[in-house]
Design a protein around this motif. Structure first.
Motif, PDB file in Angstrom:
ATOM      1  N   LEU A  70       0.844  -1.198   0.000  1.00 55.38           N
ATOM      2  CA  LEU A  70       0.000   0.000   0.000  1.00 55.38           C
ATOM      3  C   LEU A  70       0.879   1.247   0.000  1.00 55.38           C
ATOM      4  O   LEU A  70       0.504   2.278  -0.558  1.00 55.38           O
ATOM      5  CB  LEU A  70      -0.905  -0.030   1.231  1.00 55.38           C
ATOM      6  N   MET A 115       0.372   4.107  -2.616  1.00 57.44           N
ATOM      7  CA  MET A 115       0.117   5.482  -2.177  1.00 57.44           C
ATOM      8  C   MET A 115       1.166   6.441  -2.742  1.00 57.44           C
ATOM      9  O   MET A 115       0.841   7.528  -3.195  1.00 57.44           O
ATOM     10  CB  MET A 115       0.153   5.569  -0.649  1.00 57.44           C
ATOM     11  N   HIS A 152      -0.417   9.174  -4.929  1.00 59.47           N
ATOM     12  CA  HIS A 152      -0.704  10.409  -4.208  1.00 59.47           C
ATOM     13  C   HIS A 152       0.519  11.255  -3.912  1.00 59.47           C
ATOM     14  O   HIS A 152       0.413  12.323  -3.347  1.00 59.47           O
ATOM     15  CB  HIS A 152      -1.459  10.090  -2.912  1.00 59.47           C
ATOM     16  N   GLY A 162      -8.108  -5.934   7.028  1.00 63.06           N
ATOM     17  CA  GLY A 162      -9.184  -5.018   7.389  1.00 63.06           C
ATOM     18  C   GLY A 162     -10.345  -5.716   8.066  1.00 63.06           C
ATOM     19  O   GLY A 162     -10.852  -5.262   9.094  1.00 63.06           O
ATOM     20  N   LEU A 192     -10.904   1.057   6.037  1.00 61.72           N
ATOM     21  CA  LEU A 192     -11.670  -0.113   5.577  1.00 61.72           C
ATOM     22  C   LEU A 192     -12.896   0.339   4.774  1.00 61.72           C
ATOM     23  O   LEU A 192     -13.194  -0.197   3.701  1.00 61.72           O
ATOM     24  CB  LEU A 192     -12.097  -0.964   6.776  1.00 61.72           C
ATOM     25  N   PHE A 215     -11.770   1.580   1.489  1.00 63.00           N
ATOM     26  CA  PHE A 215     -11.250   0.470   0.681  1.00 63.00           C
ATOM     27  C   PHE A 215     -12.387  -0.319   0.032  1.00 63.00           C
ATOM     28  O   PHE A 215     -12.320  -0.686  -1.146  1.00 63.00           O
ATOM     29  CB  PHE A 215     -10.388  -0.426   1.580  1.00 63.00           C
ATOM     30  N   GLU A 240     -10.291  12.155   0.163  1.00 60.09           N
ATOM     31  CA  GLU A 240      -9.163  11.284  -0.198  1.00 60.09           C
ATOM     32  C   GLU A 240      -7.924  11.632   0.616  1.00 60.09           C
ATOM     33  O   GLU A 240      -7.166  10.759   1.015  1.00 60.09           O
ATOM     34  CB  GLU A 240      -8.837  11.445  -1.689  1.00 60.09           C
ATOM     35  N   VAL A 284      -8.155  10.091   3.968  1.00 61.54           N
ATOM     36  CA  VAL A 284      -7.826   8.665   3.909  1.00 61.54           C
ATOM     37  C   VAL A 284      -6.309   8.482   3.805  1.00 61.54           C
ATOM     38  O   VAL A 284      -5.733   7.623   4.466  1.00 61.54           O
ATOM     39  CB  VAL A 284      -8.543   7.985   2.720  1.00 61.54           C
ATOM     40  N   PHE A 285      -5.680   9.339   2.998  1.00 60.01           N
ATOM     41  CA  PHE A 285      -4.213   9.272   2.865  1.00 60.01           C
ATOM     42  C   PHE A 285      -3.542   9.513   4.221  1.00 60.01           C
ATOM     43  O   PHE A 285      -2.643   8.774   4.630  1.00 60.01           O
ATOM     44  CB  PHE A 285      -3.746  10.313   1.835  1.00 60.01           C
ATOM     45  N   PHE A 318      -4.063   6.613   6.459  1.00 57.73           N
ATOM     46  CA  PHE A 318      -3.181   5.500   6.101  1.00 57.73           C
ATOM     47  C   PHE A 318      -1.762   5.731   6.623  1.00 57.73           C
ATOM     48  O   PHE A 318      -1.140   4.821   7.168  1.00 57.73           O
ATOM     49  CB  PHE A 318      -3.152   5.306   4.585  1.00 57.73           C
ATOM     50  N   HIS A 366      -1.857   5.078  10.299  1.00 56.73           N
ATOM     51  CA  HIS A 366      -2.162   3.675  10.601  1.00 56.73           C
ATOM     52  C   HIS A 366      -0.967   2.775  10.253  1.00 56.73           C
ATOM     53  O   HIS A 366      -0.653   1.845  11.003  1.00 56.73           O
ATOM     54  CB  HIS A 366      -3.407   3.252   9.817  1.00 56.73           C
TER      55      HIS A 366
END
Lengths: 124, 287, 146
Positions: free
Chosen positions: A23, A27, A31, A73, C40, C43, C76, C79-80, C83, C86
Motif C-alpha cells: 500500500l 500510495m 498520491h 481489514g 476499511l 477500501f 481522499e 484517507v491518505f 493511512f 495507521h
C-alpha cells in the motif's frame, strides 16, 4: 482446543507488514506522484490506467494486494465487533458474515483485475 | 512540595457511595478531612469512618502495598489507597471511587470475583508430572538466575485489579481474560520448572486470550508494583506466534529437575545462619 | 440469605477513549481503531469504484469525473493521512506485539520503568515520520498537482 486464534492473529500482523510495503508503493505512486514522479503522466488518466493494466504483473499485484488488505481489514473489524460484549451467537454470526463478505469481495476484485487485463489487451 | 508546610491541611474527600439496600445508583458524598503531610488516602478513609460516617465501606488489610486489597480510583486513576499520599494527588478535592470494570458490592468495594475466576481458569500454578516430588519435595528444583529473571517481574503481582480497571478492552468485553490473569499465564508459560508449555499454548490461544490486547499500555502505567502486564502480554504473543511458526524451542523443553548431586555443595558454606527451630512440637521436616 | 445486589460499573465505550489523564499510547490505540475503520470503509468503496476500469473506458472516465471535486479531494486526503498514521503506528505495534520493542522482563526497581518507556523513542520517531508524510502528501494533493 486449537491454536486457531494464534494463526488468525499471526496472519493479521504479517498481512499488515506486507501491506505497509504494497500500500506504501500504491500510495506513493498515486498520491505523491507530483513530488516523487514515480509514474509518467497522471496515474488516474485512462491512458496510463490502460497501459498499466496490460501488464500481467499489475493484475497479480492487485489480487495479492486485495487479499491481504481484505484479510487485514476484516480481521481488524472482527476484533472491534467481538470486543463489544456481544453474545456467542452474535459472535458466530459476525464471524460467518465477515468470511462471506471477504470471499465475495475478493472474488469481485479478482474478476475486475483479470477483466481489465483482458480489456487492455483487446484494445492494444 | 509547595503545600507541604508541616501543618494539617483540610481536603475534601469526594467519595462515591452506594448501598445496595437503599440506593438505586451510586452518588458522591463530600467529607472534610484534615491531612498532615505524608498522610495516605487510606488514613483519610479511616478518619471518615471513625469521625464522620461509620457506614463507609472499603477493603484494606496490610496498609503497606503488599496485600492488594485497597485498589481504588483516586482522581480518575487506579491507585492503592495505602501508598498514595493525599497531597501527592490533590490540591483541595480528592475524588475517591471504586475500581471500574468490576461490579460494585458497596461504596468502594469492587467484586473482584470474576478476575480471580479468570486467573484460576488459566491454570496459574506449576504443572508437572512428578506429583510425588511436588507433594513431598526432597529438594529444590534447579533454576538458573537468568531463567528466574524471565518471570520474576510478573511474579510480584499482588492481584489488586488496578490494571483491570485501566484496560480499555475490559471496559466493554467481559470475556477477555485481562492483564492480570494473562501476565500470570505468561509467568507460568516461561517458568522452566513448568512442564505444560504445549497445553498452555493451546489454552492461551482462545478468544479471551492476548489477541484482545492492543497495547494501550495503561495496565503497565498504573501497576503499583511495576509488574508491567502489557510487556508480559506482548511477550506471550511472541511465544505463541513463534511456537506456531516453529521458531520457538520452548515446546521441547523438559521441566527443570532437582539440582544434580555433583552440583550440590558438599559442606555448608561459612557465614550462613542455621534455620530456626521448628515451631510445631515434634516436627522434623518441612512437610 | 438475600442475594447480593451488585451495581454494574463497566466503563463501556467511554473506556475505549480514556480521558485526560491517560498516557499517549491509549490515544494512539483509539486513533488506530478510528483510522482503521475509516480506511476499511474507503477500501470497500474503492474496490467497486476502480472496478469500472474492467467494463469500459467511458465508465472509467465518467466515474473519475464524478469524483473530481474538492469535497472528494479532501476526503481522499483524509484517507491518505489516516493511512500514513495507521501504517507507521501499525509498524510500531507489530514490533511491540512480537516482543521486539518491549524489552525483556526485568526486576522492577522504583521508580518503575515499563515497556512503555522502552518503545517510546520509537513511537516518537514514527509519529514525526507520519506527520512529515502527511504534510508532504498535503502539498502533493493541494498544491503541486493544481
Amino acid at each position: 482446543m486449537s491454536i486457531k486464534n494464534t494463526k488468525l492473529w499471526t496472519w493479521h500482523v504479517l498481512a499488515g507488514l506486507i501491506l505497509i510495503f504494497l500500500l506504501g508503493l500504491h500510495m506513493l505512486g498515486f498520491h505523491m506522484n507530483d513530488v516523487l514522479h514515480m509514474v509518467e503522466g497522471d496515474p488516474l488518466d485512462w491512458s496510463t490506467v490502460s497501459e498499466r493494466a496490460q501488464a500481467l504483473s499489475q493484475a497479480v499485484f492487485y489480487i495479492l494486494f486485495l487479499g491481504f488488505a481484505l484479510y487485514h481489514g476484516l480481521y481488524g473489524l472482527r476484533n472491534i465487533l467481538l470486543e463489544l460484549n456481544i453474545s456467542d451467537g452474535t459472535a458466530g454470526f459476525v464471524n460467518k458474515l465477515l468470511v462471506v463478505a471477504g470471499v465475495l469481495l475478493f472474488a469481485f476484485g479478482t474478476w475486475a483485475a483479470i477483466a481489465s487485463w483482458n480489456l487492455a489487451k483487446a484494445t492494444v | 512540595m509547595s503545600n507541604d508546610n508541616g501543618k494539617d491541611q483540610n481536603f475534601i474527600f469526594r467519595v462515591r457511595r452506594f448501598d445496595p439496600e437503599k440506593d438505586p445508583k451510586p452518588y458522591y458524598q463530600d467529607f472534610t478531612v484534615p491531612c498532615p503531610p505524608g498522610m495516605v488516602v487510606l488514613d483519610g478513609l479511616w478518619y471518615i469512618k471513625e469521625n464522620l460516617d461509620p457506614s463507609l465501606s472499603w477493603r484494606s488489610s496490610c496498609r503497606m502495598g503488599v496485600c492488594g486489597s485497597c485498589g481504588m480510583m483516586l482522581n480518575g486513576k487506579p491507585h492503592l489507597a495505602c501508598h498514595t499520599q493525599v497531597r501527592e494527588l490533590a490540591k483541595d478535592i480528592l475524588l475517591v471511587a471504586p475500581l471500574p470494570n468490576f461490579d460494585i458490592v458497596r461504596d468502594l468495594v469492587p467484586d473482584l470475583g470474576p478476575m480471580m475466576d479468570k486467573h484460576r481458569a488459566l491454570n496459574t500454578r506449576t504443572i508437572r508430572d512428578d506429583g510425588e516430588e511436588m507433594l513431598k519435595p526432597t529438594d529444590q528444583y534447579w533454576q538458573d538466575p537468568e531463567d528466574l529473571v524471565k518471570y520474576l517481574q510478573f511474579a510480584y503481582c499482588i492481584k489488586c485489579g488496578c490494571c483491570m480497571a485501566a484496560c480499555p478492552t475490559l471496559a466493554t468485553d467481559e470475556r477477555y481474560s485481562g492483564p492480570m490473569p494473562l501476565a500470570q499465564g505468561y509467568r507460568y508459560l516461561v517458568d522452566t520448572r513448568d512442564g505444560a508449555f504445549k497445553d498452555r499454548v493451546k489454552q492461551l490461544s482462545g478468544e479471551q486470550g492476548p489477541w484482545r490486547c492492543h497495547y494501550a499500555g495503561e495496565c503497565s502505567a498504573v501497576c503499583p508494583k511495576g509488574v508491567d502486564p502489557a510487556r508480559a502480554i506482548q511477550l506471550m504473543k511472541r511465544q505463541l506466534v513463534f511456537d506456531y511458526l516453529r521458531l520457538s524451542k520452548l515446546r521441547y523443553r523438559k521441566p527443570a529437575g532437582l539440582l544434580p548431586q555433583e552440583k550440590r555443595a558438599k559442606e555448608r558454606r561459612e557465614g550462613i545462619a542455621e534455620p530456626p527451630e521448628f515451631t510445631v512440637e515434634g516436627a522434623t521436616s518441612l512437610q | 440469605m438475600p442475594e447480593i445486589i451488585r451495581y454494574p460499573n463497566k466503563l463501556g465505550l467511554i473506556g475505549w477513549l480514556g480521558g485526560g489523564k491517560w498516557g499517549v499510547e491509549r490515544y494512539l490505540y483509539t486513533l488506530h481503531r478510528v483510522t482503521g475503520l475509516g480506511i476499511l470503509l474507503y477500501f470497500l468503496m474503492h474496490i467497486f469504484v476502480t472496478s469500472s476500469r474492467a467494463i469500459s473506458e467511458e465508465l472509467w472516465r465518467s466515474t473519475m469525473g464524478f469524483f473530481d471535486s474538492t469535497v472528494f479531494l479532501i476526503g481522499e486526503y483524509l484517507v491518505f493521512a489516516a493511512f500514513a498514521f495507521h501504517a507507521l503506528n501499525g509498524l510500531r505495534l507489530g514490533l511491540i506485539e512480537l516482543g521486539f520493542l518491549t524489552g525483556p522482563a526485568e526486576e522492577p526497581v522504583y521508580p518503575y520503568k515499563s515497556s512503555l518507556n522502552v518503545q517510546r523513542p520509537f513511537m516518537i520517531v514514527m509519529m514525526i515520520v507520519a506527520a512529515a508524510v502527511i504534510i508532504v502528501g498535503g502539498w502533493d494533493f493541494f498544491i503541486a498537482g493544481h
